[in-house]
Design an enzyme around this catalytic site. Structure first.
Site, PDB file in Angstrom:
ATOM      1  CG  HIS A  47       0.867  -6.274  -0.882  1.00 55.01           C
ATOM      2  ND1 HIS A  47       1.343  -4.987  -0.781  1.00 55.01           N
ATOM      3  CD2 HIS A  47      -0.085  -6.385   0.069  1.00 55.01           C
ATOM      4  CE1 HIS A  47       0.709  -4.354   0.183  1.00 55.01           C
ATOM      5  NE2 HIS A  47      -0.170  -5.182   0.725  1.00 55.01           N
ATOM      6  CE1 TYR A  50       7.695  -7.541   3.601  1.00 50.06           C
ATOM      7  CE2 TYR A  50       5.691  -8.102   2.433  1.00 50.06           C
ATOM      8  CZ  TYR A  50       6.352  -7.332   3.361  1.00 50.06           C
ATOM      9  OH  TYR A  50       5.680  -6.350   4.041  1.00 50.06           O
ATOM     10  CE  LYS A  89       3.537  -4.367   9.154  1.00 43.08           C
ATOM     11  NZ  LYS A  89       2.719  -5.557   8.837  1.00 43.08           N
ATOM     12  CD  GLU A  91       0.785  -3.230   6.238  1.00 39.04           C
ATOM     13  OE1 GLU A  91      -0.332  -2.977   5.760  1.00 39.04           O
ATOM     14  OE2 GLU A  91       1.185  -4.381   6.480  1.00 39.04           O
ATOM     15  CB  SER A  92       2.798   1.268   1.070  1.00 35.32           C
ATOM     16  OG  SER A  92       2.776  -0.097   0.693  1.00 35.32           O
ATOM     17  CG  HIS A  93      -3.719   1.287   0.954  1.00 34.97           C
ATOM     18  ND1 HIS A  93      -5.061   1.524   0.859  1.00 34.97           N
ATOM     19  CD2 HIS A  93      -3.594  -0.066   0.930  1.00 34.97           C
ATOM     20  CE1 HIS A  93      -5.728   0.382   0.806  1.00 34.97           C
ATOM     21  NE2 HIS A  93      -4.858  -0.595   0.851  1.00 34.97           N
ATOM     22  CG  ASN A  94       2.602   3.354  -2.070  1.00 31.59           C
ATOM     23  OD1 ASN A  94       2.338   4.069  -1.115  1.00 31.59           O
ATOM     24  ND2 ASN A  94       3.725   2.658  -2.139  1.00 31.59           N
ATOM     25  CG  ASP A 266      -5.968  -6.577   9.578  1.00 37.28           C
ATOM     26  OD1 ASP A 266      -7.183  -6.447   9.361  1.00 37.28           O
ATOM     27  OD2 ASP A 266      -5.080  -5.993   8.921  1.00 37.28           O
ATOM     28  CG  ASP A 491      11.618  -1.037   7.118  1.00 37.81           C
ATOM     29  OD1 ASP A 491      10.626  -1.671   6.733  1.00 37.81           O
ATOM     30  OD2 ASP A 491      12.680  -1.605   7.446  1.00 37.81           O
TER      31      ASP A 491
END
Length: 735
Positions: A47, A50, A89, A91-94, A266, A491
């Site tokens: 995460h 990368y 931007k 982002e994911s929080h899957n 952040d 993306d």
């Protein structure tokens, strides 16, 4: 606190493989402390590092004259003229959203908003892309309810409109939903704030909410597959407070305006660890942290817990020393914690102290720079056969197929979702959810922004390269269809386990397609996120590279909508139609065949056709415009008719194309536009001169969709099906 002994089992529980641990031993020349092991675990997980993707991300085009900041910062920044910049931007929080849907979704929204205002921008809009399992799966309804409530709960309370997005259902997301959140902000182009620290002995200040034990190991959990015990990971899901974040926004923008800030970061994934390391490493500086100064909301927290906590609504800043008191006064005024927790040093070491003891002493640049980089084996997806229209027998008539498709989970109205979001707060939303792209006014105008999120995962599964191209092309089309000039994308690359060559092949193929489309359409990537290991018990999601697009309108009042405007207008189809049925919704939901190669994407035609449509909108020639995508031509026409409350008289399908393929094929680079009847001949002649395929297919009017030789379908009945599925499903009905 007694430090546990570092054992192979403890190392493995931190998501580090044996060879990665050996790399750590070689790097620091000794066994790491427990806190140091946690820090490496955070910095070297997928995460944050990368490690499976960054080799391939280098191939994406990221530059253009209007790009101020590309990937590598909290968010991307583009110049829109007049001293204004757009910061955005996705982002994911899957994984968190599957485990705890409400809090997972809220903190996903909160995190992406912080990424934007960390850069000095005031957020003006949010979008999202949500992928859920099959409607009939026993958990799906619960997950939809929780995620939608979480997205709305945070965005509505924070006070930013949620203006667009996507919602899809597919059985491949049964055990691993996707929650992709996008935020867009506005800033002065000469007042962008960055993360790189500068200067020695500068105060490092902790700002915002207190630190608790929520979210510990959130980043490493997001870098692992799920199994039946995923509910046990609930403590790794953070808890959000949108009202605290609103205070944090105002306080941050105020101290930025007061010129107090050298650098800002952040506290997102991996919390204090990642933010402190990135600020120091980017500035070629060391960082000394004293955790005794960190505001906590729980007693007895260890250094390990404080360094890995992902408590929300927190920032880390490097401040100008002479402005420290002024900055503190601003934060105290807003009722937020403010604490000097460390200083920059020339040592290039990351030193963490707690209770008078050194808990970590590590080389700061190597924590990021020396993270593993994998060129994982990858294999191309096997080519899928082309489905020839003549080989697909129509089980029902055209009119019956239209009525059925418009009421499916894939194509039905998502009003139930977006009406739970405040999409008009701030008063600048020009086009609301439900169209091709949202349009948001820039301050008092006349400029506007066109915003969209797009991807077709079934295309990406069948042919990753073409699917990647199509995701970018559709975002470009949706912005174009409202009159926007596409400028840049962010993306969110959601895939399964990269250690499986076929999954890594999907990732590489999609990236190549995205890159080719971005180059051809002059549509660079300025920010993004990679989310891997989206699998449960070895079953991966559909490859889902969500594309968030941003475009500019010189005058928001001249944006186009998809609704038919008046009786008797000519309906024109722009772009070539061959009747491509492979991977179409018609083939899957009417014929029961989810198969075949997806439609090829001709990027030159996309550019040519889109530029023409945009020109028609700007000239006022097009009275309505809509791109043709999922479901094909007849679905797009029905959407225009329902939006305008007007029907259409349509010509029969051309003799050379099988009728159901003509009406429901998903050929790309196509738009439907309406023009005044008296303008039709002139427009058609101009199209021929521009070498753009364009035909008149009908006339607007009446109260039904009427195709020559087919039974008419009333707009009222179509709308009942279109609007009815989602509420019925959420009330425990249709699935």
């Amino acid at each position: 606190m007694n430090q546990p002994q570092i054992t192979p089992e403890l190392v493995a529980s931190h998501g580090l493989k044996p060879d990665e641990y050996e790399r750590i031993l070689k790097l620091i020349g000794r066994v790491p402390s427990f806190t140091e092991l946690g820090i490496f675990s955070a910095m070297w997980n997928e995460h944050c590092s990368y490690k499976s993707s960054r080799l391939h991300l280098r191939g994406l085009p990221t530059k253009a004259p209007w790009v101020i900041q590309g990937p590598g910062e909290n968010a991307g920044v583009i110049d829109i003229g007049d001293g204004q910049a757009v910061v955005f931007k996705m982002e994911s929080h899957n994984h968190p959203s599957y485990i705890e849907p409400y809090q997972g979704a809220t903190t996903g929204v909160g995190g992406i908003l912080r990424d934007v205002f960390t850069m000095g921008a005031r957020p003006i809009a949010c979008l999202n892309a949500l992928s859920f399992g099959a409607p009939e799966h026993p958990k799906t309804r619960h997950l939809v309810s929780g995620v939608v409530a979480g997205v709305g709960g945070y965005g509505n309370s924070f006070g930013v409109p949620t203006v667009g997005g996507q919602v899809r259902f597919h059985t491949r997301y049964d055990g691993n939903i996707l929650v992709n959140a996008m935020a867009v902000g506005l800033a002065d182009s000469d007042k962008i704030f960055y993360a790189a620290a500068s200067g020695v002995n500068m105060p490092i200040v902790y700002l915002g909410s207190k630190t608790g034990r929520d979210g510990i190991h959130g980043a490493s959990m997001a870098s692992a597959e799920f199994d039946e015990d995923s509910a046990e990971k609930r403590p790794t899901v953070q808890v959000g407070d949108p009202f605290a974040e609103k205070l944090l926004l105002e306080a941050c923008l105020e101290i930025m305006e007061a010129d107090c800030v050298i650098a800002i970061q952040d506290m997102g994934a991996a919390g204090l660890t990642c933010s402190a390391v990135e600020m120091g490493a980017k500035g070629d500086l060391g960082v000394d942290l004293d955790l005794d100064a960190v505001p906590t909301r729980e007693t007895g927290m260890s250094a390990y817990e404080m360094m890995l906590s992902e408590s929300q609504e927190r920032m880390l800043m490097v401040l100008k020393p002479e402005k420290e008191k002024q900055a503190e006064a601003i934060f105290r005024k807003w009722g937020l914690d403010f604490a000097v927790v460390g200083y920059t040093t020339p040592s290039k070491r990351f030193v963490v102290k707690h209770g008078g003891d050194v808990m970590a002493d590590l080389p700061i640049k190597e924590l990021g720079d020396e993270a593993p980089l994998y060129d994982r084996p990858h294999v191309a997806s096997p080519p899928q056969p082309v489905i020839h229209a003549r080989d697909v027998k129509a089980p029902i008539g055209i009119s019956s197929a239209l009525a059925k498709l418009i009421a499916t989970p894939e194509l039905c109205s998502k009003r139930w979702v977006w009406e739970q979001y405040d999409h008009v707060i701030l008063g600048n939303t020009v086009q609301r959810p439900g169209g091709d792209a949202a349009v948001v006014r820039v301050q008092d105008g006349p400029k506007g922004l066109a915003l969209t999120v797009d991807v077709t995962p079934r295309y990406c599964e069948a042919d990753p390269f073409e699917g990647g191209k199509q995701a970018v092309a559709e975002a470009w089309r949706n912005i174009t269809a409202v009159g926007g000039r596409p400028l840049a994308i962010t993306d969110n690359l959601n895939f399964g386990n990269p250690e499986r060559p076929e999954i890594m092949g999907q990732f590489v193929g999609c990236l190549k397609g995205i890159a080719e489309a971005c180059v051809a359409l002059d549509f660079p990537v300025v920010s993004g996120n990679v989310s891997l290991y989206n699998e449960t018990n070895g079953r991966g999601i559909l490859p889902t590279p969500s594309i968030g697009g941003v475009g500019l309108l010189d005058n928001f009042s001249k944006s186009a909508t998809l609704a038919f405007k008046a009786e008797g207008e000519a309906i024109l189809l722009i772009g070539e139609t061959h009747g491509w049925l492979g991977q179409s919704v018609y083939l899957r939901d009417i014929c029961g065949r989810e198969e075949g190669a997806p439609p090829p994407v001709d990027l030159a035609a996309e550019k040519r056709n889109g530029d023409v449509v945009r020109g028609m909108i700007h000239a006022g020639t097009a009275t309505a415009a809509h791109d043709v995508s999922d479901g094909g031509l007849l679905i797009a026409l029905a959407e225009m008719a329902m939006a305008g409350g007007l029907g259409a008289e349509l010509s029969a399908a051309p003799a050379a194309i099988v009728p159901h393929a003509y009406w429901f094929g998903e050929d790309q680079a196509r738009y439907i536009v309406t023009v005044r009847a008296e303008d039709a001949g002139r427009v058609l002649a101009k199209m021929r001169g521009a070498d753009v395929a364009c035909v008149r297919i009908g006339t607007s009017g009446g109260d039904a969709i009427a195709i020559a030789g087919e039974p008419a379908v009333s707009i009222a009945s179509l709308k009942a099906g279109f609007e009815g599925w989602f509420p019925a499903y959420m009330n425990g009905g249709a699935s």
